[in-house]
Write a protein that holds these residues in place. Sequence first.
Motif, PDB file in Angstrom:
ATOM      1  N   SER A   1       4.079  48.885  43.653  1.00  0.00           N
ATOM      2  CA  SER A   1       5.509  48.893  43.387  1.00  0.00           C
ATOM      3  C   SER A   1       6.139  49.786  44.443  1.00  0.00           C
ATOM      4  CB  SER A   1       5.801  49.453  41.998  1.00  0.00           C
ATOM      5  OG  SER A   1       5.312  48.586  41.006  1.00  0.00           O
TER       6      SER A   1
ATOM      7  N   SER B   1      11.641  51.962  40.202  1.00  0.00           N
ATOM      8  CA  SER B   1      10.849  51.015  40.981  1.00  0.00           C
ATOM      9  C   SER B   1      11.654  49.749  41.201  1.00  0.00           C
ATOM     10  CB  SER B   1       9.549  50.696  40.238  1.00  0.00           C
ATOM     11  OG  SER B   1       8.819  49.723  40.922  1.00  0.00           O
TER      12      SER B   1
ATOM     13  N   THR C   1      10.869  46.922  43.287  1.00  0.00           N
ATOM     14  CA  THR C   1      10.181  45.641  43.358  1.00  0.00           C
ATOM     15  C   THR C   1       8.675  45.845  43.464  1.00  0.00           C
ATOM     16  OG1 THR C   1      10.226  43.475  44.450  1.00  0.00           O
ATOM     17  CG2 THR C   1      10.261  45.392  45.880  1.00  0.00           C
ATOM     18  N   ASP C   2       7.956  44.779  43.221  1.00  0.00           N
ATOM     19  CA  ASP C   2       6.500  44.786  43.306  1.00  0.00           C
ATOM     20  C   ASP C   2       6.096  43.928  44.501  1.00  0.00           C
ATOM     21  OD1 ASP C   2       6.622  46.015  40.720  1.00  0.00           O
ATOM     22  OD2 ASP C   2       6.774  44.026  39.840  1.00  0.00           O
TER      23      ASP C   2
ATOM     24  N   HIS D   1       3.372  45.913  37.840  1.00  0.00           N
ATOM     25  CA  HIS D   1       4.813  46.008  37.599  1.00  0.00           C
ATOM     26  C   HIS D   1       5.127  47.296  36.846  1.00  0.00           C
ATOM     27  CE1 HIS D   1       8.931  44.959  36.834  1.00  0.00           C
ATOM     28  NE2 HIS D   1       8.744  45.159  35.559  1.00  0.00           N
TER      29      HIS D   1
ATOM     30  N   SER E   1       8.253  49.082  35.128  1.00  0.00           N
ATOM     31  CA  SER E   1       9.575  48.699  34.642  1.00  0.00           C
ATOM     32  C   SER E   1      10.586  49.837  34.774  1.00  0.00           C
ATOM     33  CB  SER E   1       9.494  48.274  33.173  1.00  0.00           C
ATOM     34  OG  SER E   1      10.789  48.027  32.674  1.00  0.00           O
ATOM     35  N   SER E   2      11.693  49.524  35.414  1.00  0.00           N
ATOM     36  CA  SER E   2      12.815  50.457  35.538  1.00  0.00           C
ATOM     37  C   SER E   2      13.886  50.146  34.496  1.00  0.00           C
ATOM     38  CB  SER E   2      13.411  50.374  36.944  1.00  0.00           C
ATOM     39  OG  SER E   2      12.474  50.760  37.899  1.00  0.00           O
ATOM     40  N   LYS E   3      13.487  49.491  33.431  1.00  0.00           N
ATOM     41  CA  LYS E   3      14.428  49.024  32.415  1.00  0.00           C
ATOM     42  C   LYS E   3      15.313  50.157  31.873  1.00  0.00           C
ATOM     43  CE  LYS E   3      14.630  46.507  28.070  1.00  0.00           C
ATOM     44  NZ  LYS E   3      13.881  45.839  27.014  1.00  0.00           N
ATOM     45  N   LYS E   4      14.738  51.305  31.622  1.00  0.00           N
ATOM     46  CA  LYS E   4      15.501  52.427  31.067  1.00  0.00           C
ATOM     47  C   LYS E   4      16.630  52.845  32.022  1.00  0.00           C
ATOM     48  CE  LYS E   4      14.638  57.053  29.165  1.00  0.00           C
ATOM     49  NZ  LYS E   4      13.608  58.076  28.940  1.00  0.00           N
TER      50      LYS E   4
END
Length: 142
Positions: free
Chosen positions: A43, A71, A73-74, A108, A110-113
């Motif tokens: 990532s 992050s 992208t992967d 992956h 996750s940068s969701k937060k």
Amino acid sequence: MTVLPPLIVGPFIGSDMPGCLTVAFSLLSGGDPGKCNLMRKASVVHINDVAMAHIFLFESTKATNGRYICSCTDITIHQLVELFSAKYPELQLQPDLLRGVEEEKPVHLSSKKLLNLGFEFKHDVEGMVDDAIRCCKENGFL
């Protein structure tokens, strides 16, 4: 609050190439097997996006204490080789670099937060690589 970036790619201001770029660009520097192995599936994030994430969180009234993965992208080593070959044919890649390396799904993070608070990444992987290569050329590393 803590911003947790993965492999940071982009321009730099020091006189030495940052360790993260020696890993990301190990494909160009003779193909150190240990470093290349770290790029099999990674990532990545642009240095400017990391800085902006810090500022964003400090200014956000909705941000809470805790960890925020940053992050963008992967990417796999195969995708990175493809990008280098297409955009920078003048850079010498080792011809047998990917021999025996199977294509894998990237890891992956996750940068969701962070994204749920409204943060937006400004740089894609191509821009990260372009900025880093430009800086490496300017500093005599490539």
